[in-house]
Design a protein around this motif. Sequence first.
Motif, mmCIF file in Angstrom:
data_model
loop_
_atom_site.group_PDB
_atom_site.id
_atom_site.type_symbol
_atom_site.label_atom_id
_atom_site.label_comp_id
_atom_site.label_asym_id
_atom_site.label_seq_id
_atom_site.Cartn_x
_atom_site.Cartn_y
_atom_site.Cartn_z
ATOM 1 N N ARG A 122 0.815 -1.210 0.000
ATOM 2 C CA ARG A 122 0.000 0.000 0.000
ATOM 3 C C ARG A 122 0.852 1.265 0.000
ATOM 4 N NH1 ARG A 122 -2.532 -4.156 2.300
ATOM 5 N NH2 ARG A 122 -4.823 -4.257 2.299
ATOM 6 N N ALA A 123 2.025 1.214 0.595
ATOM 7 C CA ALA A 123 2.953 2.346 0.649
ATOM 8 C C ALA A 123 4.348 1.786 0.396
ATOM 9 C CB ALA A 123 2.884 3.056 2.004
ATOM 10 N N PRO A 124 4.810 1.778 -0.853
ATOM 11 C CA PRO A 124 6.097 1.165 -1.175
ATOM 12 C C PRO A 124 7.203 1.617 -0.234
ATOM 13 C CG PRO A 124 4.979 1.851 -3.174
ATOM 14 C CD PRO A 124 4.157 2.373 -2.020
ATOM 15 N N ALA A 125 7.876 0.643 0.368
ATOM 16 C CA ALA A 125 8.877 0.959 1.370
ATOM 17 C C ALA A 125 9.962 -0.107 1.385
ATOM 18 C CB ALA A 125 8.230 1.049 2.759
ATOM 19 N N GLU A 126 11.135 0.291 1.808
ATOM 20 C CA GLU A 126 12.225 -0.653 2.052
ATOM 21 C C GLU A 126 11.995 -1.283 3.418
ATOM 22 O OE1 GLU A 126 17.036 -0.502 2.938
ATOM 23 O OE2 GLU A 126 16.058 1.163 1.899
ATOM 24 N N VAL A 127 11.899 -2.606 3.456
ATOM 25 C CA VAL A 127 11.555 -3.308 4.694
ATOM 26 C C VAL A 127 12.805 -3.914 5.317
ATOM 27 C CG1 VAL A 127 10.193 -5.172 5.736
ATOM 28 C CG2 VAL A 127 9.233 -3.820 3.846
ATOM 29 N N ARG A 128 12.962 -3.697 6.621
ATOM 30 C CA ARG A 128 14.035 -4.339 7.378
ATOM 31 C C ARG A 128 13.426 -5.029 8.588
ATOM 32 N NH1 ARG A 128 19.546 -1.795 10.195
ATOM 33 N NH2 ARG A 128 19.967 -3.638 11.480
ATOM 34 N N VAL A 129 13.846 -6.249 8.867
ATOM 35 C CA VAL A 129 13.364 -7.011 10.015
ATOM 36 C C VAL A 129 14.472 -7.116 11.047
ATOM 37 C CG1 VAL A 129 12.428 -9.195 10.832
ATOM 38 C CG2 VAL A 129 11.778 -8.338 8.573
ATOM 39 N N ILE A 130 14.163 -6.776 12.281
ATOM 40 C CA ILE A 130 15.093 -6.909 13.403
ATOM 41 C C ILE A 130 14.618 -8.056 14.277
ATOM 42 C CG2 ILE A 130 16.021 -5.801 15.475
ATOM 43 C CD1 ILE A 130 15.693 -3.116 14.036
ATOM 44 N N GLU A 131 15.415 -9.115 14.349
ATOM 45 C CA GLU A 131 15.104 -10.283 15.186
ATOM 46 C C GLU A 131 15.756 -10.076 16.554
ATOM 47 O OE1 GLU A 131 13.269 -12.861 14.710
ATOM 48 O OE2 GLU A 131 13.234 -13.477 12.597
ATOM 49 N N LEU A 132 14.935 -9.886 17.579
ATOM 50 C CA LEU A 132 15.481 -9.575 18.905
ATOM 51 C C LEU A 132 16.246 -10.746 19.511
ATOM 52 C CD1 LEU A 132 12.719 -7.376 20.572
ATOM 53 C CD2 LEU A 132 14.683 -6.713 19.181
ATOM 54 N N ARG A 133 15.924 -11.984 19.118
ATOM 55 C CA ARG A 133 16.667 -13.110 19.688
ATOM 56 C C ARG A 133 18.156 -13.024 19.335
ATOM 57 N NH1 ARG A 133 13.816 -16.007 15.584
ATOM 58 N NH2 ARG A 133 15.202 -16.581 13.867
ATOM 59 N N ASP A 134 18.477 -12.393 18.190
ATOM 60 C CA ASP A 134 19.873 -12.235 17.794
ATOM 61 C C ASP A 134 20.581 -11.149 18.596
ATOM 62 O OD1 ASP A 134 19.437 -14.164 15.839
ATOM 63 O OD2 ASP A 134 18.939 -12.677 14.297
ATOM 64 N N LEU A 135 19.802 -10.327 19.299
ATOM 65 C CA LEU A 135 20.369 -9.202 20.057
ATOM 66 C C LEU A 135 20.272 -9.411 21.561
ATOM 67 C CD1 LEU A 135 18.792 -6.291 17.960
ATOM 68 C CD2 LEU A 135 21.156 -7.101 17.852
ATOM 69 N N ALA A 136 19.841 -10.603 21.992
ATOM 70 C CA ALA A 136 19.583 -10.822 23.424
ATOM 71 C C ALA A 136 20.825 -10.572 24.283
ATOM 72 C CB ALA A 136 19.062 -12.240 23.646
ATOM 73 N N VAL A 137 21.981 -11.057 23.845
ATOM 74 C CA VAL A 137 23.212 -10.872 24.625
ATOM 75 C C VAL A 137 23.600 -9.397 24.658
ATOM 76 C CG1 VAL A 137 25.669 -11.415 24.752
ATOM 77 C CG2 VAL A 137 24.022 -13.218 24.187
ATOM 78 N N ASP A 138 23.489 -8.714 23.517
ATOM 79 C CA ASP A 138 23.821 -7.290 23.471
ATOM 80 C C ASP A 138 22.895 -6.476 24.383
ATOM 81 O OD1 ASP A 138 25.843 -7.747 21.719
ATOM 82 O OD2 ASP A 138 24.863 -6.870 19.969
ATOM 83 N N ILE A 139 21.616 -6.852 24.406
ATOM 84 C CA ILE A 139 20.670 -6.137 25.278
ATOM 85 C C ILE A 139 21.055 -6.318 26.744
ATOM 86 C CG2 ILE A 139 18.268 -6.087 26.074
ATOM 87 C CD1 ILE A 139 17.469 -6.802 23.162
ATOM 88 N N ALA A 140 21.415 -7.551 27.136
ATOM 89 C CA ALA A 140 21.835 -7.812 28.515
ATOM 90 C C ALA A 140 23.094 -7.025 28.861
ATOM 91 C CB ALA A 140 22.065 -9.309 28.722
ATOM 92 N N HIS A 141 24.053 -6.989 27.951
ATOM 93 C CA HIS A 141 25.284 -6.235 28.192
ATOM 94 C C HIS A 141 25.005 -4.743 28.313
ATOM 95 C CE1 HIS A 141 28.125 -9.548 26.410
ATOM 96 N NE2 HIS A 141 27.679 -9.836 27.621
ATOM 97 N N ASN A 142 24.026 -4.263 27.546
ATOM 98 C CA ASN A 142 23.686 -2.843 27.620
ATOM 99 C C ASN A 142 23.163 -2.466 29.004
ATOM 100 O OD1 ASN A 142 23.053 -0.311 25.688
ATOM 101 N ND2 ASN A 142 21.415 -0.517 27.186
ATOM 102 N N PHE A 143 22.421 -3.386 29.632
ATOM 103 C CA PHE A 143 21.913 -3.106 30.978
ATOM 104 C C PHE A 143 23.058 -2.959 31.983
ATOM 105 C CE2 PHE A 143 17.695 -4.862 29.630
ATOM 106 C CZ PHE A 143 16.930 -3.775 30.037
ATOM 107 N N THR A 144 24.120 -3.737 31.801
ATOM 108 C CA THR A 144 25.215 -3.709 32.771
ATOM 109 C C THR A 144 26.262 -2.647 32.454
ATOM 110 O OG1 THR A 144 26.375 -5.460 31.549
ATOM 111 C CG2 THR A 144 24.924 -6.131 33.345
ATOM 112 N N SER A 145 26.463 -2.356 31.162
ATOM 113 C CA SER A 145 27.512 -1.402 30.786
ATOM 114 C C SER A 145 26.974 -0.008 30.497
ATOM 115 C CB SER A 145 28.255 -1.900 29.542
ATOM 116 O OG SER A 145 27.415 -1.864 28.397
ATOM 117 N N GLY A 146 25.705 0.070 30.121
ATOM 118 C CA GLY A 146 25.130 1.349 29.757
ATOM 119 C C GLY A 146 25.403 1.755 28.319
#
Length: 213
Positions: A30-54
Amino acid sequence: MRLVVVSAGLSVPSSTRLLGDRLAAATAARAPAEVRVIELRDLAVDIAHNFTSGFPGRALADAFGAVAGADGLIVVTPVFSASYSGLFKSFFDTLSVHDPDALAGKPVLIAATGGTARHSLVLDHALRPLFAYLKAVVVPTGVYAASEDWGAEGLDGRIGRAAGELAALMGALPATRADGDGTDGDDTAGEDAAGALTVVPFEEQLAALRPAG
C-alpha cells in the motif's frame, strides 16, 4: 520510505516473525517501502550487556538507529504471562534510555501471537500503553493471532485493515527537508491567500484518514 519490523519471536520458524512478515508485505503493498526485520533473539546478549555497561554494542546500536530512522514501525511479540515478552520490553527499555525520543510521533502497528484467543487483550492492556508512553502514534487496529487464526479469513482482514492504517500514516508524515522556496513540499502544510504558511494539526490529519461512518 523505510519500514522496520521488530520481532521478538524465539523459535525457528517463528509464528511471531511470520505475522511480522505478513504485516510488512501488506503495508509495503500500500505504501512502497524498504523493509528491514530486526530479530530480537539475535540481540539478546547485546541487550543484557547494555543493561550492565550502559552502552549498546555495534549490532544493538545499528538496530536502534534503524528503529529511530524508520518512517513506520511494526512490532510483534509472543505473549508471556498475559503480556509482552521480557526480551521485547528490554529492547524498548534500552532504546528509550539510549534515545528517549526515538519513537516520538512515529507510526507504530502493534501485533502479538499466542496460543489462545483469550490473550488478545494484550494489545490494549500492555502494548498500546507502552507505545503511548514512548510517544509513538499507534494505529487504531492491532493484530493478534492465536494458533487457530492461521489460515482463517478473519486474520487476513485484520492484517489488511491494520496495514492500510499504517501505510496511510506513513504517507501523512510531514517532510523533513524544506524546499528552496520556503515551503515544505507536502500536504500537511500550505499557504493561505495571504501567502502565510499554515500547518494542519496532526490530530486533524489522523481524523481525515479514518473511514467515514
